[in-house]
Scaffold this active site. Structure first.
Site, short mmCIF file in Angstrom:
data_model
loop_
_atom_site.label_atom_id
_atom_site.label_comp_id
_atom_site.label_asym_id
_atom_site.label_seq_id
_atom_site.Cartn_x
_atom_site.Cartn_y
_atom_site.Cartn_z
CE LYS A 143 -3.90 -2.05 1.79
NZ LYS A 143 -3.23 -3.50 1.78
CG HIS A 164 3.56 -9.57 14.88
ND1 HIS A 164 4.28 -9.62 13.65
CD2 HIS A 164 2.17 -9.50 14.61
CE1 HIS A 164 3.00 -9.23 13.09
NE2 HIS A 164 1.98 -8.84 13.84
#
Length: 295
Positions: free
Chosen positions: A169, A238
């Site tokens: 994106k 993460h």
């Protein structure tokens, strides 16, 4: 999304799925593929831990146990189809619990645990120097593990202390704190040349054979240093991303700014950290207030 139409034909023609089953399974898989794309992970490269992380994210966003359980069934079916057509050999969705799903928030490291974790690599050799640079950069920027291993040398402006993270994106610019800049500079200028080879290209982080580091290899590195640091919490790459977000929020960063740095398409993904902060503050209160300790 190239797999979605083939999976739809499989459900329709081979499984003879009902309209309701077809609709719900395709919706589940479509949302999962969107999440994988945002994480920079190919459907055929996803690990069991990735599927678990996705279902945990559903729970954190308030999805019901029934919805999460149905999604798990959808993903098992999807991956069974990928095995059938020869795209993968193992089902990463196998072994997911379909019992009642508790609402679990991400594991977070305290500031002290982060310090201990980052102190583990020994920068006196090439591997330790590389690992130190990777872990510092991950905590400094909150980028995904997939984004970290895909970095090229030109994605860093060390003089300005800025990382340019390139995703599907677009490109986001993320500041890098000085000690992380020092760690990455040390790796690039002192050690990287000792482990690069013909396959290295512009890859920032390479394995000891000179190829670009893989996600699986990086996960093993993280697990190893967590053990060395004596951290007993469940920790994944993460975990540093979650810790980055919460620590920024604790120190006054806005949810919108954190969303931009983390590359979340939907701000609801970032707002999970507000809930996490509330939970963290409550835990600190219960642990530290003398009256709360009395029960």
């Amino acid at each position: 999304m190239e797999y979605l139409s083939g999976y739809e034909r499989f459900l329709t023609e081979e499984k003879k799925a009902s309209p309701n089953t077809l609709s719900s399974y395709l919706r589940d898989v479509r949302q999962y593929l969107d999440w994988l794309e945002e994480e920079g992970i190919s459907p055929t490269q996803a690990l069991h831990a990735d599927v678990e992380a996705y279902t945990r994210s559903m729970t954190a966003k308030g999805k019901s146990a029934a919805t999460v359980t149905r999604c798990q069934a959808s993903l098992k079916s999807f991956y069974s189809w990928l095995i059938q057509i020869g795209q993968i050999s193992e089902n990463p969705a196998r072994g997911l619990s379909q019992t009642k799903v508790e609402r679990k928030l991400p594991h977070i490291l305290t500031s002290r645990e982060v310090e201990l974790f980052l102190e583990q690599p020994d920068p006196s050799d090439a591997k330790g120097c590389r690992d130190k640079a990777m872990l510092e950069l991950l905590y400094a920027t909150g980028i995904r593990a997939s984004e970290l291993i895909n970095l090229n040398i030109q994605d860093l402006n060390l003089r300005s202390g800025v990382l340019y993270c390139r995703g599907s994106k677009g490109v986001r610019s993320i500041p890098v704190y000085p000690s992380a800049v020092v760690a990455v500079s040390d790796y690039i200028y002192r050690m990287r040349g000792l482990i690069t080879g013909p396959e290295s290209g512009n890859a920032l982080f390479v394995n000891l054979n000179g190829g670009r580091l893989t996600r699986q290899g990086f996960w093993k590195i993280v697990k190893g240093y967590a053990t060395e640091a004596g951290i007993t919490k469940e920790i994944t790459p993460h975990t540093l991303r979650h810790s980055f977000a919460l620590h920024l929020l604790e120190n006054g960063a806005s949810v919108k700014d954190i969303q931009t740095m983390m590359g979340h398409a939907d701000i609801s993904s970032t707002q999970v950290y507000v809930q996490l902060l509330d939970s963290h503050v409550k835990q600190v209160y219960n642990d530290c207030h003398p009256k709360a300790k009395l029960g």
